[in-house]
Design an enzyme around this catalytic site. Structure first.
Site, PDB file in Angstrom:
ATOM      1  N   CYS A   1       0.870  -1.183   0.000  1.00  6.28           N
ATOM      2  CA  CYS A   1       0.000   0.000   0.000  1.00  6.28           C
ATOM      3  C   CYS A   1       0.903   1.227   0.000  1.00  6.28           C
ATOM      4  O   CYS A   1       1.993   1.195   0.551  1.00  6.28           O
ATOM      5  CB  CYS A   1      -0.865  -0.004   1.262  1.00  6.28           C
ATOM      6  SG  CYS A   1      -2.020   1.380   1.363  1.00  6.28           S
TER       7      CYS A   1
ATOM      8  N   CYS B   1      -3.342  -7.152  10.173  1.00  6.10           N
ATOM      9  CA  CYS B   1      -3.251  -6.250   9.034  1.00  6.10           C
ATOM     10  C   CYS B   1      -1.905  -6.257   8.298  1.00  6.10           C
ATOM     11  O   CYS B   1      -1.101  -5.332   8.454  1.00  6.10           O
ATOM     12  CB  CYS B   1      -3.535  -4.820   9.482  1.00  6.10           C
ATOM     13  SG  CYS B   1      -4.927  -4.685  10.592  1.00  6.10           S
TER      14      CYS B   1
HETATM   15  N1  SAH Z   1      -6.755   1.114   2.880  1.00  6.83           N
HETATM   16  C1  SAH Z   1      -8.072   0.865   3.353  1.00  6.83           C
HETATM   17  C2  SAH Z   1      -8.378  -0.588   3.647  1.00  6.83           C
HETATM   18  C3  SAH Z   1      -7.346  -1.447   4.296  1.00  6.83           C
HETATM   19  S1  SAH Z   1      -6.987  -1.264   5.995  1.00  6.83           S
HETATM   20  C4  SAH Z   1      -8.383   1.734   4.539  1.00  6.83           C
HETATM   21  O1  SAH Z   1      -7.509   2.464   4.981  1.00  6.83           O
HETATM   22  O2  SAH Z   1      -9.513   1.721   4.995  1.00  6.83           O
HETATM   23  C5  SAH Z   1      -8.360  -1.885   6.872  1.00  6.83           C
HETATM   24  C6  SAH Z   1      -8.571  -1.195   8.214  1.00  6.83           C
HETATM   25  O3  SAH Z   1      -7.578  -1.623   9.176  1.00  6.83           O
HETATM   26  C7  SAH Z   1      -8.452   0.313   8.136  1.00  6.83           C
HETATM   27  O4  SAH Z   1      -9.445   0.911   8.914  1.00  6.83           O
HETATM   28  C8  SAH Z   1      -7.090   0.538   8.726  1.00  6.83           C
HETATM   29  O5  SAH Z   1      -6.946   1.853   9.176  1.00  6.83           O
HETATM   30  C9  SAH Z   1      -7.080  -0.492   9.825  1.00  6.83           C
HETATM   31  N2  SAH Z   1      -5.768  -0.780  10.408  1.00  6.83           N
HETATM   32  C10 SAH Z   1      -4.558  -0.775   9.810  1.00  6.83           C
HETATM   33  N3  SAH Z   1      -3.585  -1.069  10.689  1.00  6.83           N
HETATM   34  C11 SAH Z   1      -4.196  -1.281  11.859  1.00  6.83           C
HETATM   35  C12 SAH Z   1      -3.742  -1.633  13.153  1.00  6.83           C
HETATM   36  N4  SAH Z   1      -2.444  -1.813  13.401  1.00  6.83           N
HETATM   37  N5  SAH Z   1      -4.647  -1.779  14.136  1.00  6.83           N
HETATM   38  C13 SAH Z   1      -5.976  -1.595  13.891  1.00  6.83           C
HETATM   39  N6  SAH Z   1      -6.466  -1.272  12.686  1.00  6.83           N
HETATM   40  C14 SAH Z   1      -5.593  -1.102  11.695  1.00  6.83           C
END
Ligand code: SAH
Length: 348
Positions: free
Chosen positions: A113, A334
């Protein structure tokens, strides 16, 4: 030599074009589409096509295939994490979650990403490439085949920013929703974005019934811009205006995702600020205790902070749920699993 067409990424219209270009009857397109979406990965298994047609098809087309490289199964709740090996050796991950109402699959939209959110593991090495509509679909097809059960819901919340790969995502909606294919209602599909405003507005215009999830994570520009670079391009008020347009156009409730990070965005003051920002938008807040990522400095909010945060939202008329953690024994939140795997492979 011209690249062959990947049948898995083709809409019926595209298949009709292909079929007519090789001098065959249009109705064959539907037959091919139906085979592909049943999970057939070999043109020779399409038994209602003549041998001659299959041979001609093979000259022009192929079927993209991904291999299950590994599956981790949670002993607690049956959640499965899949690692798929793509044809170019890239690796992506998808997750199957079992709920009372059916099977839900979380798919990736890109390898890596480029959004740079500083709490997320998927973006640590930037984006490698977009996934094709066929590769996004194939995560669902392969998992269905593996478990021998129907998948009823799809969330596009794996690695990648779906609106940074918007054309393929739109195509994916068309493929997965088609009556000759999996026929999954768009109401059962959720697409999650970090906040690409032009695509939110474009999707609003299309009035599809897809559920939109917005990764909000902060109640003001100060905090949000520190966590999410995209906020410098599309600040909170502009994003929330686009969200309002989405709900007005589709009559659909938006989900705001809010990962609670200790002392960064989890205090009662932040909760009250959030109420003010979103109270006029038809929405629901999904509170996510942050998944700790080794390479990142942030910590998970404490349980009492999370409860208090929820209470403040609810007392102010905003629906808020705390996300239940599934598959905690196979954790690797994630994008972490993919990275761990890629590192191991590189080290021999
Ligand atoms: N790029 C998109 C979809 C992928 S991420 C987006 O940003 O929505 C899916 C979800 O997981 C998003 O809400 C993202 O912010 C969250 N996310 C990413 N890393 C995370 C973490 N370490 N803990 C909790 N949520 C997380």
């Amino acid at each position: 030599m011209k690249d062959k067409i990947d049948l898995k990424s083709c809409t019926i219209k595209e298949l009709e074009k292909l079929i007519e270009s090789i001098g065959e009857k249009k109705f064959r397109a539907k037959q091919i589409f139906s085979w592909i979406h049943k999970g057939v990965n070999d043109i020779d298994e399409m038994s209602n096509l003549s041998k001659n047609l299959r041979a001609k098809l093979k000259e022009h087309a192929t079927i993209g295939i991904m291999k299950i490289e590994d599956v981790l199964i949670s002993k607690i709740d049956g959640t499965r994490k899949y690692l798929f090996l793509l044809e170019d050796e890239n690796i992506i991950e998808s997750v199957l979650m079992k709920y009372k109402h059916g099977n839900s699959v979380c798919v990736s939209s890109q390898v890596g990403c480029r959004m740079g959110c500083n709490f997320c593991a998927s973006t640590l090495e930037g984006v490698i490439r977009n996934l094709s509509a066929g590769e996004i679909l194939d995560q669902v097809l392969s998992i269905q085949k593996d478990i021998g059960e129907r998948v009823s819901n799809v969330v596009i919340m794996g690695s990648g920013e779906p609106f940074d790969n918007y054309e393929e995502i739109l195509k994916f909606f068309e493929l997965i929703n088609h009556p000759e294919g999996l026929n999954i209602s768009l109401r059962n599909i959720t697409v999650s974005t970090c906040g690409l405003v032009p695509e939110i507005l474009d999707l609003a215009d299309k009035k599809l019934q897809v559920t939109l999830a917005i990764s909000l994570h902060a109640p003001n520009d100060d905090i949000r811009s520190k966590m999410m670079p995209i906020n410098r391009k599309y600040p909170l008020d502009e994003l929330l205006k686009a969200c309002k347009t989405y709900t007005d156009q589709t009559n659909k409730r938006i989900t705001f995702e809010y990962a609670l990070i200790r002392d960064v965005n989890d205090t009662p003051k932040h909760a009250k600020e959030l109420v003010k920002k979103i109270k006029n938008i038809l929405s629901h807040v999904n509170l996510i205790p942050l998944n700790k990522v080794d390479e990142r400095e942030y910590d998970t909010a404490k349980a009492d902070r999370i409860k208090t945060f929820q209470k403040i939202l609810k007392n102010n008329g905003i629906e808020a749920t705390i996300r239940r953690e599934l598959g905690s024994d196979i954790h690797a939140a994630c994008g972490q699993l993919r990275r761990k795997y890629a590192r191991n492979r590189n080290n021999g």
